[in-house]
Write an enzyme that holds these catalytic residues in place. Structure first.
Site, PDB file in Angstrom:
ATOM      1  NE  ARG A   1       0.221   1.387   3.374  1.00 10.30           N
ATOM      2  CZ  ARG A   1       1.192   2.263   3.554  1.00 10.30           C
ATOM      3  NH1 ARG A   1       2.460   1.858   3.619  1.00 10.30           N
ATOM      4  NH2 ARG A   1       0.953   3.552   3.668  1.00 10.30           N
ATOM      5  N   GLY A   2       0.257   2.400  -0.100  1.00  5.10           N
ATOM      6  CA  GLY A   2       1.028   3.626  -0.273  1.00  5.10           C
ATOM      7  C   GLY A   2       1.025   3.956  -1.761  1.00  5.10           C
ATOM      8  CB  ALA A   3       0.137   7.091  -3.544  1.00  7.78           C
TER       9      ALA A   3
ATOM     10  NE  ARG B   1      -6.278   0.944  -1.465  1.00 15.11           N
ATOM     11  CZ  ARG B   1      -5.559   1.490  -0.475  1.00 15.11           C
ATOM     12  NH1 ARG B   1      -4.256   1.288  -0.407  1.00 15.11           N
ATOM     13  NH2 ARG B   1      -6.150   2.243   0.432  1.00 15.11           N
TER      14      ARG B   1
ATOM     15  CD  GLN C   1      -2.942   2.726   6.909  1.00 17.64           C
ATOM     16  OE1 GLN C   1      -3.498   3.051   7.960  1.00 17.64           O
ATOM     17  NE2 GLN C   1      -3.602   2.651   5.773  1.00 17.64           N
TER      18      GLN C   1
ATOM     19  CG  ASP D   1      -3.056   8.383  -1.179  1.00 19.38           C
ATOM     20  OD1 ASP D   1      -2.872   8.834  -0.037  1.00 19.38           O
ATOM     21  OD2 ASP D   1      -2.729   7.233  -1.531  1.00 19.38           O
TER      22      ASP D   1
ATOM     23  CG  ASN E   1      -2.226  11.635   2.947  1.00 17.60           C
ATOM     24  OD1 ASN E   1      -1.716  10.785   2.231  1.00 17.60           O
ATOM     25  ND2 ASN E   1      -1.827  11.821   4.200  1.00 17.60           N
ATOM     26  CE  LYS E   2      -4.847   5.673   4.717  1.00 19.19           C
ATOM     27  NZ  LYS E   2      -5.916   4.930   3.975  1.00 19.19           N
TER      28      LYS E   2
HETATM   29  O1  MRU Z   1      -4.409   3.313   2.371  1.00 18.57           O
HETATM   30  P1  MRU Z   1      -2.926   3.493   2.218  1.00 18.57           P
HETATM   31  O2  MRU Z   1      -2.141   2.901   3.327  1.00 18.57           O
HETATM   32  O3  MRU Z   1      -2.457   3.061   0.858  1.00 18.57           O
HETATM   33  O4  MRU Z   1      -2.736   5.067   2.284  1.00 18.57           O
HETATM   34  C1  MRU Z   1      -1.457   5.611   2.184  1.00 18.57           C
HETATM   35  C2  MRU Z   1      -1.442   7.081   2.387  1.00 18.57           C
HETATM   36  O5  MRU Z   1      -2.460   7.703   2.584  1.00 18.57           O
HETATM   37  C3  MRU Z   1      -0.134   7.780   2.220  1.00 18.57           C
HETATM   38  O6  MRU Z   1      -0.099   8.894   3.030  1.00 18.57           O
HETATM   39  C4  MRU Z   1      -0.010   8.166   0.751  1.00 18.57           C
HETATM   40  O7  MRU Z   1      -0.026   7.068  -0.089  1.00 18.57           O
HETATM   41  C5  MRU Z   1       1.106   9.036   0.396  1.00 18.57           C
HETATM   42  S1  MRU Z   1       2.704   8.568   0.894  1.00 18.57           S
HETATM   43  C6  MRU Z   1       3.459   7.619  -0.126  1.00 18.57           C
END
Ligand code: MRU
Length: 340
Positions: free
Chosen positions: A51-53, A92, A200, A241, A251-252
């Site tokens: 996970r992570g963009a 996603r 996370q 994201d 973002n999250k």
């Molecule tokens: O749901 P996730 O864990 O994929 O969400 C990740 C985030 O929100 C990060 O802050 C985002 O991807 C940017 S950092 C690389």
């Protein structure tokens, strides 16, 4: 040179397979799993093994290479690869890096569809990964310069090596600030938001920072205001994201609340994001599609129910922060002031 002990991806030339660290098993177990089919790649993104963009963009790029290898000798290869691209794109919806990577690789597929082998597709997937590493390093340098010396910084979610191909976005900047301040004898301290409901921060960021010996304290999300009021947060830095044309960003979930709190307490609020996170096709944050995840992730922690059976819940996995609340967007080419 800034360094991280965390390795998210391993490419194996001999088997032509990508291995990823299993983020569902962290922090208890550090293990790698091999992605051997397009379904494996898609599942790993959907169930958040990765996970992570930027990390999901890199994974999708290698997933499409897998598809190209499987279908290259077929007369319908383009149609088959396109079908797999759709499968990967349906995993996603919020992080634009996923769609950016798929679009870029599909362009390469089309350009090289007459080649004897899909080697050009592999080269492009590897280039996406390599470029992400370089962008992380550039952001780390720009961010550390812009933020300067700080004692306490607060971050949300996981934006580190686990979320990218390299040092991380916001966590890359944190690594650079810490490295610089360690050399001066006053290391940085990081407040790590646990990041409910998927945790996370607690599961991944705390693990990553501890592995790299960066001083950190884990807090629950609702403690941030308390520490800000006490003057114990000098800056907030998060990832993104998707950043729209007017610099609103997704973002999250919980990021927007932090930005409001930072504004109230006059604390600078930074976003770090590579080029692949910018979506110029969308004017403002109101048009970003927000992923709704399963209610189970809200009512269960590690398989244990924490709320009454049958209770109604919502689980938007991201929120949108308006650009007015942002001090600076740290990019690989410098820092943007979104309010100029
Ligand atoms: O749901 P996730 O864990 O994929 O969400 C990740 C985030 O929100 C990060 O802050 C985002 O991807 C940017 S950092 C690389």
């Amino acid at each position: 040179m800034i360094h991280s002990n965390v390795e998210t991806f391993r490419w194996h030339d001999d088997t032509q397979c990508l291995e990823i660290i299993d983020q569902l098993a962290l922090p208890e177990t550090e293990r790698y799993i091999t992605l051997a089919s397009v379904d494996d790649y898609a599942r790993a993104i959907t169930d958040m093994t990765v996970r992570g963009a930027p990390a999901i963009g890199i994974t999708a790029a290698f997933g499409l290479y897998r598809s190209a290898r499987e279908h290259w000798q077929s007369p319908d290869r383009l149609a088959n690869i396109q079908k797999d691209a759709q499968k990967l794109a349906a995993t996603r919806p919020t992080a634009v890096n996923l769609f950016w990577a798929i679009e870029r690789i599909m362009h390469t597929v089309q350009e090289h569809i007459g080649d004897i082998t899909p080697d050009a597709v592999l080269s492009d997937a590897q280039a996406i990964w390599r470029e992400d590493i370089a962008m992380n390093e550039a952001m780390a340098q720009h961010g550390a310069k812009a933020i300067g010396n700080v004692r306490n910084i607060l971050t949300h979610c996981n934006t580190g090596a686990l979320a990218t191909g390299g040092l991380g976005t916001a966590l890359g900047v944190i690594r650079a600030i810490d490295a610089h301040q360690k050399s001066l004898g006053h290391p940085l301290h990081v407040w790590v938001d646990e990041t409910r409901p998927y945790l996370q921060g607690a599961r991944l960021t705390a693990w990553e920072l501890m592995k790299d010996q960066i001083d950190c304290t884990l807090i629950t999300d609702n403690m941030a205001a308390h520490f800000m009021k006490q003057g114990l947060v000098d800056a907030v830095i998060v990832g993104a994201d998707r950043i729209t044309k007017n610099y609103d960003f997704a973002n999250k979930i919980g990021t927007y609340g932090l930005a409001v709190l930072a504004k109230f307490h006059h604390i600078p609020f930074y976003v770090a994001a590579p080029d692949s996170t910018f979506d110029c096709k969308i004017e403002s944050g109101k048009d970003i599609v927000i992923e709704e995840r399963s209610a189970d992730e809200v009512v269960m922690i590690k398989g244990k129910r924490i709320a009454p059976e049958g209770v109604k819940t919502r689980h938007p996995a991201f929120d949108v922060t308006p650009h007015e609340l942002v001090t600076g967007i740290i990019t690989p080419s410098g820092v943007i002031n979104p309010n100029k």
